[in-house]
Design an enzyme around this catalytic site. Sequence first.
Site, PDB file in Angstrom:
ATOM      1  N   ASN A   1       0.829  -1.206   0.000  1.00  0.00           N
ATOM      2  CA  ASN A   1       0.000   0.000   0.000  1.00  0.00           C
ATOM      3  C   ASN A   1       0.864   1.258   0.000  1.00  0.00           C
ATOM      4  O   ASN A   1       1.964   1.278   0.550  1.00  0.00           O
ATOM      5  CB  ASN A   1      -0.922   0.007   1.227  1.00  0.00           C
ATOM      6  CG  ASN A   1      -1.844  -1.207   1.225  1.00  0.00           C
ATOM      7  OD1 ASN A   1      -2.140  -1.751   0.167  1.00  0.00           O
ATOM      8  ND2 ASN A   1      -2.274  -1.629   2.398  1.00  0.00           N
ATOM      9  N   ILE A   2       0.297   2.310  -0.582  1.00  0.00           N
ATOM     10  CA  ILE A   2       1.017   3.578  -0.668  1.00  0.00           C
ATOM     11  C   ILE A   2       0.374   4.626   0.234  1.00  0.00           C
ATOM     12  O   ILE A   2       0.655   5.807   0.135  1.00  0.00           O
ATOM     13  CB  ILE A   2       1.044   4.100  -2.123  1.00  0.00           C
ATOM     14  CG1 ILE A   2      -0.381   4.262  -2.673  1.00  0.00           C
ATOM     15  CG2 ILE A   2       1.851   3.160  -3.008  1.00  0.00           C
ATOM     16  CD1 ILE A   2      -0.430   4.992  -4.006  1.00  0.00           C
TER      17      ILE A   2
ATOM     18  N   HIS B   1       5.886  -0.654  -2.830  1.00  0.00           N
ATOM     19  CA  HIS B   1       5.337   0.082  -3.973  1.00  0.00           C
ATOM     20  C   HIS B   1       5.467   1.590  -3.785  1.00  0.00           C
ATOM     21  O   HIS B   1       4.801   2.359  -4.461  1.00  0.00           O
ATOM     22  CB  HIS B   1       3.871  -0.315  -4.218  1.00  0.00           C
ATOM     23  CG  HIS B   1       3.727  -1.701  -4.781  1.00  0.00           C
ATOM     24  ND1 HIS B   1       2.541  -2.375  -4.818  1.00  0.00           N
ATOM     25  CD2 HIS B   1       4.648  -2.539  -5.330  1.00  0.00           C
ATOM     26  CE1 HIS B   1       2.726  -3.567  -5.373  1.00  0.00           C
ATOM     27  NE2 HIS B   1       4.000  -3.694  -5.681  1.00  0.00           N
TER      28      HIS B   1
ATOM     29  N   CYS C   1      14.736  23.098 -11.430  1.00  0.00           N
ATOM     30  CA  CYS C   1      14.818  23.093 -12.894  1.00  0.00           C
ATOM     31  C   CYS C   1      13.468  23.281 -13.575  1.00  0.00           C
ATOM     32  O   CYS C   1      13.403  23.400 -14.800  1.00  0.00           O
ATOM     33  CB  CYS C   1      15.492  21.815 -13.390  1.00  0.00           C
ATOM     34  SG  CYS C   1      14.457  20.358 -13.304  1.00  0.00           S
TER      35      CYS C   1
HETATM   36 ZN   LIG Z   1      14.616  19.195 -11.341  1.00  0.00          ZN
END
Ligand SMILES: [Zn+2]
Length: 289
Positions: free
Chosen positions: A141-142, A158, A194
Amino acid sequence: MLDWQLNNRADKNINLSNFSINLPTNQNQLFMPQVSSEPRQDIRLAANLIKKSRHVVVLTGAGISTPSGIPDFRSAGSGLWTRYDPMEVASLRAFRYNPAKFFAWLRGLVINMAEAEPNAAHIALARLERAGHVQVIITQNIDELHHRAGSENVLEVHGSMRTLTCISCYQKYNSGGFVKSYLENGEIPRCPDCGNVLKPDVVLFEEQLPFKTWLQAQAQASNCDLMIICGSSLEVMPVAGLPVKALENNAHLIVVNETLTYIDERADIVFRDDVAELIPSIAAEVIRE
Ligand SMILES: [Zn+2]
């Protein structure tokens, strides 16, 4: 792949005759596998197994979180896969091609998980850990409900939503700073360095399991003398193979799952009960004053 993604795939109905796991002979089995008809007796047997075991590993799946209101996405009627083809939104390729679609799909799940609370089964497992009767939880489970229940030694094979990774510069970030604008405005999390999209550190289709965590999970399965499978139908490889590693170490197995698993016939005890009632009952029997 995510535990809850198998059901709508073409191969969701695993043909057990093609399930190419060689089950080792287990010389240590004490009890014939049985579906619980007299829960008290089975609970006592399970508690005794836990008490006499040196290293107990619990393997949990979606079924432990359904009592918390997180639907098992493999179950018919949960609705999620009837509206979305998981391969179109939850694969690595789909994420890279169309992250906006992925995050739009994910939003409902994140809200669902944020509103969920650990249930009695999560809490009982944490209690067993604190009392020294559970050494580690391996979860598919997440939802982080084991952590929130107080379990400390949890292997999330997971992944989880706790962190995000930039798909360009691989910088990792805690998700906390991105959740509010995502949930309130649908704003896609982007790398402060970024500007590229951040990917939640959950395992998508086409992705490998987190390497270090997976190695630890395999080692735990290979070293345990009791594995408790709790709310997992064991349909998603490679996690579904972990009980076999336990059997290779002559470990005992307890299965707590509402539906059949391929390993039932090798288990010492099989429970079909509601996890949120059964696990606390077993814990109470183990930790009886
Ligand atoms: Zn980045």
